[in-house]
Motif scaffolding. Structure first.
Motif, PDB file in Angstrom:
ATOM      1  N   ASP A   1      -5.806  -0.411  14.620  1.00 16.62           N
ATOM      2  CA  ASP A   1      -4.444  -0.418  15.279  1.00 16.62           C
ATOM      3  C   ASP A   1      -3.473  -0.120  13.968  1.00 16.62           C
ATOM      4  OD1 ASP A   1      -1.945  -0.822  16.396  1.00 16.62           O
ATOM      5  OD2 ASP A   1      -2.984  -1.735  18.026  1.00 16.62           O
ATOM      6  N   TYR A   2      -2.790   0.929  13.758  1.00 10.07           N
ATOM      7  CA  TYR A   2      -1.665   0.851  12.975  1.00 10.07           C
ATOM      8  C   TYR A   2      -0.172   0.208  13.239  1.00 10.07           C
ATOM      9  CZ  TYR A   2      -0.010   5.645  14.199  1.00 10.07           C
ATOM     10  OH  TYR A   2       0.563   6.663  14.728  1.00 10.07           O
ATOM     11  N   GLY A   3      -0.117   0.069  14.570  1.00 11.67           N
ATOM     12  CA  GLY A   3       1.133  -1.111  14.902  1.00 11.67           C
ATOM     13  C   GLY A   3       0.921  -2.691  14.375  1.00 11.67           C
ATOM     14  N   SER A   4      -0.409  -2.817  14.415  1.00 13.04           N
ATOM     15  CA  SER A   4      -0.512  -4.458  14.001  1.00 13.04           C
ATOM     16  C   SER A   4      -1.393  -4.511  12.672  1.00 13.04           C
ATOM     17  CB  SER A   4      -1.328  -4.992  15.043  1.00 13.04           C
ATOM     18  OG  SER A   4      -2.907  -4.490  15.134  1.00 13.04           O
ATOM     19  N   GLY A   5      -2.182  -3.241  12.329  1.00 12.17           N
ATOM     20  CA  GLY A   5      -3.057  -3.487  10.952  1.00 12.17           C
ATOM     21  C   GLY A   5      -4.381  -4.000  11.365  1.00 12.17           C
ATOM     22  N   MET A   6      -4.629  -4.420  12.536  1.00 12.46           N
ATOM     23  CA  MET A   6      -6.105  -5.001  12.738  1.00 12.46           C
ATOM     24  C   MET A   6      -6.945  -3.959  13.106  1.00 12.46           C
ATOM     25  SD  MET A   6      -5.111  -8.152  12.618  1.00 12.46           S
ATOM     26  CE  MET A   6      -6.631  -8.980  13.560  1.00 12.46           C
TER      27      MET A   6
ATOM     28  N   SER B   1      -8.616  -1.778   5.779  1.00 18.52           N
ATOM     29  CA  SER B   1      -7.824  -1.435   7.169  1.00 18.52           C
ATOM     30  C   SER B   1      -6.365  -1.836   6.990  1.00 18.52           C
ATOM     31  CB  SER B   1      -8.708  -1.924   8.216  1.00 18.52           C
ATOM     32  OG  SER B   1      -9.940  -1.665   8.369  1.00 18.52           O
ATOM     33  N   ALA B   2      -6.143  -2.958   6.812  1.00 15.54           N
ATOM     34  CA  ALA B   2      -4.697  -3.306   6.781  1.00 15.54           C
ATOM     35  C   ALA B   2      -3.781  -2.443   5.617  1.00 15.54           C
ATOM     36  CB  ALA B   2      -4.550  -4.721   6.375  1.00 15.54           C
ATOM     37  N   GLY B   3      -4.461  -2.500   4.544  1.00 13.35           N
ATOM     38  CA  GLY B   3      -3.742  -1.601   3.556  1.00 13.35           C
ATOM     39  C   GLY B   3      -3.456  -0.104   4.102  1.00 13.35           C
ATOM     40  N   ASN B   4      -4.474   0.270   4.405  1.00 13.80           N
ATOM     41  CA  ASN B   4      -4.226   1.863   4.837  1.00 13.80           C
ATOM     42  C   ASN B   4      -3.422   1.861   5.986  1.00 13.80           C
ATOM     43  OD1 ASN B   4      -5.932   3.497   3.127  1.00 13.80           O
ATOM     44  ND2 ASN B   4      -7.634   2.169   4.027  1.00 13.80           N
ATOM     45  N   THR B   5      -3.237   0.804   6.784  1.00 16.20           N
ATOM     46  CA  THR B   5      -2.075   0.787   7.825  1.00 16.20           C
ATOM     47  C   THR B   5      -0.653   1.334   7.125  1.00 16.20           C
ATOM     48  OG1 THR B   5      -3.092  -0.661   9.181  1.00 16.20           O
ATOM     49  CG2 THR B   5      -0.942  -0.287   9.435  1.00 16.20           C
ATOM     50  N   GLU B   6      -0.589   0.851   6.074  1.00 14.14           N
ATOM     51  CA  GLU B   6       0.685   0.971   5.484  1.00 14.14           C
ATOM     52  C   GLU B   6       0.893   2.314   4.942  1.00 14.14           C
ATOM     53  OE1 GLU B   6       3.219  -1.020   5.315  1.00 14.14           O
ATOM     54  OE2 GLU B   6       2.071  -2.214   6.380  1.00 14.14           O
ATOM     55  N   VAL B   7      -0.244   2.892   4.334  1.00 11.06           N
ATOM     56  CA  VAL B   7      -0.321   4.573   4.081  1.00 11.06           C
ATOM     57  C   VAL B   7      -0.031   5.476   5.319  1.00 11.06           C
ATOM     58  CG1 VAL B   7      -1.752   6.479   3.416  1.00 11.06           C
ATOM     59  CG2 VAL B   7      -2.175   3.996   2.268  1.00 11.06           C
ATOM     60  N   VAL B   8      -0.684   4.969   6.669  1.00 11.99           N
ATOM     61  CA  VAL B   8      -0.439   5.999   7.754  1.00 11.99           C
ATOM     62  C   VAL B   8       1.185   5.776   8.127  1.00 11.99           C
ATOM     63  CG1 VAL B   8      -0.970   6.205  10.274  1.00 11.99           C
ATOM     64  CG2 VAL B   8      -2.710   5.728   8.525  1.00 11.99           C
ATOM     65  N   ARG B   9       1.552   4.455   8.083  1.00  9.70           N
ATOM     66  CA  ARG B   9       2.854   4.375   8.628  1.00  9.70           C
ATOM     67  C   ARG B   9       4.025   5.251   7.513  1.00  9.70           C
ATOM     68  NH1 ARG B   9       2.867  -2.116   9.183  1.00  9.70           N
ATOM     69  NH2 ARG B   9       1.803  -2.255  11.232  1.00  9.70           N
ATOM     70  N   ALA B  10       3.793   4.995   6.277  1.00 13.43           N
ATOM     71  CA  ALA B  10       4.564   5.770   5.544  1.00 13.43           C
ATOM     72  C   ALA B  10       4.561   7.231   5.554  1.00 13.43           C
ATOM     73  CB  ALA B  10       4.216   5.370   3.905  1.00 13.43           C
ATOM     74  N   LYS B  11       3.385   7.787   5.762  1.00 12.91           N
ATOM     75  CA  LYS B  11       3.240   9.160   6.008  1.00 12.91           C
ATOM     76  C   LYS B  11       3.878   9.580   7.600  1.00 12.91           C
ATOM     77  CE  LYS B  11       2.407  12.956   4.378  1.00 12.91           C
ATOM     78  NZ  LYS B  11       3.170  13.545   3.252  1.00 12.91           N
ATOM     79  N   VAL B  12       3.678   9.002   8.289  1.00 14.32           N
ATOM     80  CA  VAL B  12       4.500   9.184   9.592  1.00 14.32           C
ATOM     81  C   VAL B  12       5.789   9.216   9.638  1.00 14.32           C
ATOM     82  CG1 VAL B  12       4.672   8.227  12.156  1.00 14.32           C
ATOM     83  CG2 VAL B  12       2.428   8.462  11.206  1.00 14.32           C
ATOM     84  N   ARG B  13       6.306   8.151   8.753  1.00 12.37           N
ATOM     85  CA  ARG B  13       7.638   8.033   8.719  1.00 12.37           C
ATOM     86  C   ARG B  13       8.029   9.200   7.720  1.00 12.37           C
ATOM     87  NH1 ARG B  13       7.597   3.295   7.263  1.00 12.37           N
ATOM     88  NH2 ARG B  13       7.393   3.525   5.242  1.00 12.37           N
ATOM     89  N   THR B  14       7.676   9.582   6.758  1.00 19.00           N
ATOM     90  CA  THR B  14       7.943  10.615   6.100  1.00 19.00           C
ATOM     91  C   THR B  14       8.041  12.048   6.811  1.00 19.00           C
ATOM     92  OG1 THR B  14       7.178   9.684   4.022  1.00 19.00           O
ATOM     93  CG2 THR B  14       7.725  11.963   4.015  1.00 19.00           C
ATOM     94  N   ILE B  15       6.912  12.364   7.378  1.00 19.05           N
ATOM     95  CA  ILE B  15       7.091  13.534   8.368  1.00 19.05           C
ATOM     96  C   ILE B  15       8.167  13.476   9.310  1.00 19.05           C
ATOM     97  CG2 ILE B  15       5.645  14.735  10.292  1.00 19.05           C
ATOM     98  CD1 ILE B  15       3.227  13.744   8.773  1.00 19.05           C
ATOM     99  N   ASP B  16       8.552  12.221   9.888  1.00 20.01           N
ATOM    100  CA  ASP B  16       9.616  12.388  10.979  1.00 20.01           C
ATOM    101  C   ASP B  16      10.709  12.591  10.154  1.00 20.01           C
ATOM    102  OD1 ASP B  16       7.887  11.707  13.018  1.00 20.01           O
ATOM    103  OD2 ASP B  16       8.457   9.667  12.899  1.00 20.01           O
ATOM    104  N   GLN B  17      11.044  11.894   9.041  1.00 15.40           N
ATOM    105  CA  GLN B  17      12.509  12.268   8.310  1.00 15.40           C
ATOM    106  C   GLN B  17      12.420  13.451   7.736  1.00 15.40           C
ATOM    107  OE1 GLN B  17      11.920   9.211   5.000  1.00 15.40           O
ATOM    108  NE2 GLN B  17      12.886   7.642   6.310  1.00 15.40           N
TER     109      GLN B  17
ATOM    110  N   HIS C   1     -11.709   7.887   0.476  1.00 15.45           N
ATOM    111  CA  HIS C   1     -11.403   7.260   1.414  1.00 15.45           C
ATOM    112  C   HIS C   1     -10.653   8.298   2.380  1.00 15.45           C
ATOM    113  CE1 HIS C   1     -11.577   3.119  -0.164  1.00 15.45           C
ATOM    114  NE2 HIS C   1     -12.392   3.865  -1.227  1.00 15.45           N
ATOM    115  N   ILE C   2     -11.280   8.654   3.648  1.00 13.12           N
ATOM    116  CA  ILE C   2     -10.551   9.308   4.607  1.00 13.12           C
ATOM    117  C   ILE C   2      -9.781   8.340   5.501  1.00 13.12           C
ATOM    118  CG2 ILE C   2     -10.953  11.238   6.071  1.00 13.12           C
ATOM    119  CD1 ILE C   2     -13.581  11.930   4.750  1.00 13.12           C
ATOM    120  N   ILE C   3      -8.566   8.804   6.013  1.00 15.54           N
ATOM    121  CA  ILE C   3      -7.910   8.096   7.028  1.00 15.54           C
ATOM    122  C   ILE C   3      -7.667   9.308   7.970  1.00 15.54           C
ATOM    123  CG2 ILE C   3      -5.712   6.949   7.558  1.00 15.54           C
ATOM    124  CD1 ILE C   3      -5.820   6.237   4.671  1.00 15.54           C
ATOM    125  N   ARG C   4      -7.722   8.983   9.185  1.00  9.43           N
ATOM    126  CA  ARG C   4      -7.806  10.093  10.462  1.00  9.43           C
ATOM    127  C   ARG C   4      -7.194   9.491  11.531  1.00  9.43           C
ATOM    128  NH1 ARG C   4      -9.530  15.113  11.107  1.00  9.43           N
ATOM    129  NH2 ARG C   4      -9.675  16.043  13.159  1.00  9.43           N
TER     130      ARG C   4
END
Length: 123
Positions: A24-29, A46-62, A81-84
């Protein structure tokens, strides 16, 4: 449709898989995880990759890009490492994390298999 435990087992059956989790990339759990690697803490990954997903989502939005992330690939010397992010409505806010031993994995095949697992996952 596969439940979480079945999906994780299917991910670990991919050639070269050493760790898998659904996060869950809202909580990182991690909602669930499996690993065969003693030197890879899936909870930390898992927690560290949450930051990767959040950063990429934010960048795409910006950037105003009207598209969705299919996957994010991080290539290490000995691992992939694959994040999907999950694309289903039920899976919104979740992502799959899969770590592969680079010497035993076929990256193209792993990505193809992971896409099929993601499509069949019912969370």
């Amino acid at each position: 449709m596969a439940d979480l435990d079945t999906g994780l087992k299917e991910m670990m059956a991919i050639g070269g898989a050493i760790a898998a989790s659904v996060v869950d990339y809202g909580s990182g759990m991690a909602l669930g995880s499996l690993t065969t690697a003693q030197n890879l803490d899936v909870t930390v990954a898992s927690a560290g990759n949450t930051e990767v997903v959040r950063a990429k989502v934010r960048t795409i939005d910006q950037l105003g890009i009207n598209d969705a992330i299919e996957d994010i690939l991080i290539t290490l010397g000995k691992q992939y490492h694959i994040i999907r992010p999950l694309s289903s409505r039920k899976g919104q806010g979740l992502f799959i994390y899969l770590a592969l031993d680079r010497g035993r994995a076929n990256l193209a095949m792993a990505r193809h298999q992971l896409r099929g697992i993601e499509e069949g996952l019912d969370i």
